[in-house]
Design a protein around this motif. Structure first.
Motif, mmCIF file in Angstrom:
data_model
loop_
_atom_site.group_PDB
_atom_site.id
_atom_site.type_symbol
_atom_site.label_atom_id
_atom_site.label_comp_id
_atom_site.label_asym_id
_atom_site.label_seq_id
_atom_site.Cartn_x
_atom_site.Cartn_y
_atom_site.Cartn_z
ATOM 1 N N MET A 1 0.819 -1.210 0.000
ATOM 2 C CA MET A 1 0.000 0.000 0.000
ATOM 3 C C MET A 1 0.858 1.268 0.000
ATOM 4 O O MET A 1 0.506 2.245 -0.670
ATOM 5 N N ALA A 2 1.960 1.263 0.723
ATOM 6 C CA ALA A 2 2.841 2.445 0.743
ATOM 7 C C ALA A 2 3.376 2.734 -0.660
ATOM 8 O O ALA A 2 3.499 3.892 -1.057
ATOM 9 N N ASP A 3 3.666 1.675 -1.416
ATOM 10 C CA ASP A 3 4.144 1.838 -2.791
ATOM 11 C C ASP A 3 3.035 2.413 -3.677
ATOM 12 O O ASP A 3 3.282 3.266 -4.525
ATOM 13 N N MET A 4 1.809 1.964 -3.457
ATOM 14 C CA MET A 4 0.670 2.428 -4.272
ATOM 15 C C MET A 4 0.254 3.866 -3.955
ATOM 16 O O MET A 4 -0.312 4.552 -4.807
ATOM 17 N N THR A 5 0.505 4.305 -2.716
ATOM 18 C CA THR A 5 -0.052 5.592 -2.284
ATOM 19 C C THR A 5 1.011 6.596 -1.835
ATOM 20 O O THR A 5 0.706 7.564 -1.146
ATOM 21 N N SER A 6 2.264 6.366 -2.234
ATOM 22 C CA SER A 6 3.329 7.298 -1.841
ATOM 23 C C SER A 6 3.039 8.698 -2.391
ATOM 24 O O SER A 6 2.271 8.859 -3.342
ATOM 25 N N ALA A 7 3.657 9.690 -1.782
ATOM 26 C CA ALA A 7 3.277 11.098 -1.986
ATOM 27 C C ALA A 7 3.268 11.550 -3.447
ATOM 28 O O ALA A 7 2.452 12.394 -3.828
ATOM 29 N N GLU A 8 4.165 10.997 -4.279
ATOM 30 C CA GLU A 8 4.228 11.500 -5.662
ATOM 31 C C GLU A 8 3.185 10.864 -6.581
ATOM 32 O O GLU A 8 2.991 11.287 -7.710
ATOM 33 N N ARG A 9 2.489 9.827 -6.105
ATOM 34 C CA ARG A 9 1.456 9.174 -6.925
ATOM 35 C C ARG A 9 0.280 10.134 -7.113
ATOM 36 O O ARG A 9 -0.200 10.737 -6.157
ATOM 37 N N ASP A 10 -0.208 10.253 -8.363
ATOM 38 C CA ASP A 10 -1.302 11.200 -8.600
ATOM 39 C C ASP A 10 -2.353 10.653 -9.565
ATOM 40 O O ASP A 10 -3.020 11.400 -10.265
ATOM 41 N N TYR A 11 -2.513 9.327 -9.602
ATOM 42 C CA TYR A 11 -3.524 8.730 -10.484
ATOM 43 C C TYR A 11 -4.930 8.971 -9.901
ATOM 44 O O TYR A 11 -5.084 9.218 -8.701
ATOM 45 N N PRO A 12 -5.977 8.880 -10.752
ATOM 46 C CA PRO A 12 -7.345 9.076 -10.251
ATOM 47 C C PRO A 12 -7.680 8.041 -9.170
ATOM 48 O O PRO A 12 -7.437 6.847 -9.352
ATOM 49 N N GLY A 13 -8.177 8.513 -8.038
ATOM 50 C CA GLY A 13 -8.570 7.602 -6.961
ATOM 51 C C GLY A 13 -7.519 7.412 -5.877
ATOM 52 O O GLY A 13 -7.787 6.773 -4.858
ATOM 53 N N VAL A 14 -6.331 7.980 -6.064
ATOM 54 C CA VAL A 14 -5.267 7.763 -5.071
ATOM 55 C C VAL A 14 -5.617 8.418 -3.729
ATOM 56 O O VAL A 14 -5.320 7.861 -2.665
ATOM 57 N N GLU A 15 -6.289 9.565 -3.776
ATOM 58 C CA GLU A 15 -6.661 10.239 -2.516
ATOM 59 C C GLU A 15 -7.630 9.373 -1.710
ATOM 60 O O GLU A 15 -7.510 9.261 -0.489
ATOM 61 N N ALA A 16 -8.568 8.758 -2.401
ATOM 62 C CA ALA A 16 -9.534 7.879 -1.725
ATOM 63 C C ALA A 16 -8.818 6.680 -1.110
ATOM 64 O O ALA A 16 -9.126 6.266 0.016
#
Length: 197
Positions: free
Chosen positions: A126-141
C-alpha cells in the motif's frame, strides 16, 4: 543492515526520481506501521530496499534468478514488470545480509501481493501504491481508506492493479489474481479479520 546503509546503497543504484519515490514509500510505510502496530523500523527498511533492483537490466535480473533458482522459484516465468521485487529480495538475502523473512517477503511481493499477506506485506504494497508523488485518479480515496481499513484498501488497490494490466493488454500475474481472491475473502468475512483501526 541499518537504515542509513540501506539508504546509501539504494541512492547509488537508483535514479533521482526513483530514489525520491523510495523515500516517499518509506515515509508512508512508517506512517502505516505506526497506525496498525507493525514495527516501524522493519517497515522503513523494507520500503527503502523495495525498488533496489528496479533499474537493473532484464538480463541481470534473469541472471540473479538463474544463480538463485531455489529462492527465485519460477520468477522468470512471471511477467517481467514483477521481476524487480523478487530480484531485490534475492539480493537482500544473498548479498546484503538482510535475513528477516518478513522484510524479504514484503520486498518480494510489493508489486504483486500474494495470498496470505502479512501485515508488513500489506503495508509495503500500500505504501508503494499511495506514496506522496502518486497522482492517479482515486489515489486520494485510497490514502484515506488505508488509514481506516488496510484490508479493504488493499482489496481496492489490487483490483485497480488487475484492471490497469488488463487495460494495457499486459499479462496478468497469477499471484496477483490469487492475492485479490484471498483479500476479497478476508474482507467478505467481515471486519473481524480485516485490519482496521
Amino acid at each position: 543492515m541499518t537504515l542509513e546503509e540501506a539508504k546509501a546503497l539504494v541512492k547509488s543504484r537508483l535514479s533521482e526520481k526513483r530514489y525520491k519515490h523510495t523515500m516517499n514509500v518509506k515515509k508512508m510505510a512508517v506512517k502505516l506501521a505506526v497506525r496498525y502496530g507493525a514495527d516501524p523500523e522493519k517497515a522503513a527498511l523494507a520500503a527503502i530496499l523495495h525498488d533496489s533492483a528496479k533499474e537493473l537490466p532484464r538480463e541481470e535480473m534473469l541472471q540473479i534468478f538463474a544463480d538463485n533458482d531455489i529462492i527465485a522459484k519460477n520468477a522468470a516465468e512471471r511477467p517481467a514488470p514483477v521481476w524487480h521485487g523478487i530480484a531485490a529480495a534475492i539480493l537482500c538475502q544473498t548479498r546484503w545480509g538482510v535475513t528477516d523473512p518478513e522484510i524479504l517477503s514484503a520486498i518480494a511481493c510489493h508489486t504483486t501481493g500474494k495470498p496470505g499477506m502479512s501485515l508488513l506485506d500489506k503495508i509495503i504494497y500500500m505504501a508503494d501504491m499511495t506514496s506522496a508523488e502518486r497522482d492517479y485518479p482515486g489515489v486520494e480515496a485510497l490514502r484515506a481508506e488505508e488509514m481506516e481499513n488496510l484490508d479493504l484498501a488493499l482489496c481496492h488497490a489490487l483490483e485497480r492493479s488487475v484492471t490497469f494490466v488488463k487495460q494495457k493488454g499486459g499479462p496478468l500475474d497469477p499471484v496477483t489474481v490469487a492475492a485479490l481472491e484471498d483479500i476479497r475473502a478476508v474482507c467478505a468475512g467481515g471486519a473481524g479479520r480485516a485490519v482496521t483501526r
